[in-house]
Design a protein around this motif. Structure first.
Motif, short mmCIF file in Angstrom:
data_model
loop_
_atom_site.label_atom_id
_atom_site.label_comp_id
_atom_site.label_asym_id
_atom_site.label_seq_id
_atom_site.Cartn_x
_atom_site.Cartn_y
_atom_site.Cartn_z
N THR A 1 -1.36 -8.96 -4.54
CA THR A 1 -0.77 -9.89 -5.50
C THR A 1 -0.86 -11.32 -4.96
O THR A 1 -0.37 -11.60 -3.86
N THR B 1 -3.09 0.59 -3.94
CA THR B 1 -2.74 -0.69 -3.31
C THR B 1 -2.67 -1.80 -4.35
O THR B 1 -3.50 -1.84 -5.26
N THR B 2 -1.68 -2.68 -4.22
CA THR B 2 -1.70 -3.91 -5.02
C THR B 2 -1.91 -5.10 -4.08
O THR B 2 -1.31 -5.17 -3.00
N ASN C 1 5.54 -4.36 -7.33
CA ASN C 1 4.25 -4.45 -6.63
C ASN C 1 4.07 -3.33 -5.61
O ASN C 1 3.00 -3.17 -5.05
N PRO D 1 3.33 0.19 -5.12
CA PRO D 1 2.81 1.23 -6.01
C PRO D 1 3.16 2.64 -5.52
O PRO D 1 3.43 2.85 -4.34
N GLY E 1 -8.96 -5.78 -11.54
CA GLY E 1 -7.84 -6.70 -11.42
C GLY E 1 -7.44 -7.33 -12.75
O GLY E 1 -8.08 -7.10 -13.79
N GLN F 1 2.61 3.00 -11.22
CA GLN F 1 3.95 2.52 -11.54
C GLN F 1 4.40 3.21 -12.83
O GLN F 1 3.63 3.95 -13.44
N LEU G 1 -4.02 -8.71 -8.50
CA LEU G 1 -3.22 -9.36 -9.53
C LEU G 1 -3.07 -10.81 -9.12
O LEU G 1 -2.51 -11.10 -8.06
N ARG H 1 0.83 -1.20 0.00
CA ARG H 1 0.00 0.00 0.00
C ARG H 1 0.87 1.26 0.00
O ARG H 1 1.78 1.41 0.82
N VAL I 1 -5.85 -2.84 -6.61
CA VAL I 1 -5.75 -3.67 -7.80
C VAL I 1 -5.39 -5.11 -7.41
O VAL I 1 -4.40 -5.33 -6.72
N LEU J 1 -0.74 -0.39 -14.88
CA LEU J 1 -0.53 0.33 -13.61
C LEU J 1 -0.07 1.77 -13.88
O LEU J 1 -0.48 2.69 -13.17
#
Ligand code: ZN
Length: 330
Positions: free
Chosen positions: A96, A93-94, A87, A89, A149, A240, A63, A53, A61, A234
């Protein structure tokens, strides 16, 4: 569309995000292991979920890869993504999950248990079979946090899929995701019953499916295309930086047609995935083992080869090639 306009439609990062009882706040990273089941041996199976985060608000997101346990290119795409620190960012938030279907993965199998395809088991049940439990966990504990996603897949069996994304393109957010990812082929694909994509759609969330390569084999081209597309997507949300700008020719595909074997035998394709084809063009040959009979496989239409079956031994009706028709340049 400029990223600033796009991002306004996405709700802000929630102040707290809780998975498996662990709360992750903005600016924090956490590797969470979710115990999902026990094997008959008593061994506990955990699903690793990496939550990263940024302090700055932005989209959440998802993934994920390995929903089909033998489709390992996506697992490698997300391994490289995490290994490189991508990952983490700049905003938002990602979430994964590099390997969802651990059961299939350790058995070199698409399904979680025989006959149970996780991606046909949604919305799932917490008291169902392993596949159904995995689906229920994702629906109940993961999807509610997510804005959108990407779900990474490969061709099933020995079918090689040329890098492509699948989404319902009349859905505005799905279209934007496919455009931002910018795979060589963007396929307008309806929602399959029991799929993650369908369940997410009912919750108002778009999941873009990426398909590249074949099961149980690494394909460097498909892995690179997947990672580059993920980073472009992203970047379009200012989360990203893009690794590679999209410069290649891209096509939108409105329909796909499977060319099937009219007789059993051994199949040898004459065309490569990604190639353009013309009506009646010879795509391959199916011959018997004695050399007595053979028949040519012809293209039913103009289009592009989206998938090729590389398993030579085929039965009547087996899928040989997938042709994208009704295409246009993007
Ligand atoms: Zn798959």
């Amino acid at each position: 569309m400029p990223a600033s306009r796009k991002s306004k439609k996405i709700k802000s990062t929630p102040e707290y995000l809780t998975i498996n009882g662990e709360t992750v706040e903005p600016g924090e990273d956490r590797d969470i292991r979710v115990p999902i089941a026990r094997l008959p041996s008593g061994t506990e199976i955990d699903i690793p979920i990496m939550v990263s985060r940024a302090k700055e608000p932005g989209p959440v997101v998802l993934l994920m890869a390995g929903l089909h346990g033998d489709e390992i290119n996506g697992v490698e795409i997300l391994r490289r993504f995490v290994r490189s620190g991508y990952n983490k960012p700049f905003r938002g938030t990602t979430l994964t999950i590099p390997l969802v279907n651990i059961f299939g993965f350790i058995n070199y199998n698409r399904e979680a248990v025989p006959g149970k395809d996780v991606n046909r088991s949604f919305p799932g049940s917490k008291t169902g079979s392993l596949g159904s439990r995995l689906a229920a966990y994702i629906r109940q504990e993961i999807l509610p946090w997510v804005d959108f996603g990407i779900d990474f897949h490969t061709g099933g069996g020995s079918r090689y899929n040329f890098p492509q994304t699948r989404a319902v393109l009349k859905d505005k957010q799905s279209f934007e995701l496919a455009e931002a990812f910018a795979a060589p082929f963007s396929i307008d694909a309806s929602l399959r019953p029991g799929s993650l994509r369908q369940t997410a759609s009912k919750m108002g969330k778009s999941i873009l499916v990426y398909e590249g390569g074949e099961s149980l084999r690494f394909d460097q081209f498909a892995i690179a295309e997947g990672l580059e597309g993920l980073m472009r997507l992203l970047a379009s949300y200012n989360m990203q930086e893009a690794l590679v700008p999209q410069t290649k020719q891209r096509h939108l595909v409105e329909k796909m047609t499977w060319v099937r074997a009219k007789q059993a035998g051994m199949f040898q394709p004459f065309v490569e995935p990604g190639e353009p084809v013309q009506p009646k063009q010879r795509l391959g040959i199916v011959g018997d083992t004695l050399g007595n009979s053979r028949f040519m496989v012809e293209s039913p239409c103009e289009g592009f080869v989206l998938a090729v079956n590389y398993a030579p031994v085929v039965n009547m009706g087996d899928a040989l090639l997938n042709i994208g028709r009704k295409t246009r340049l993007l």
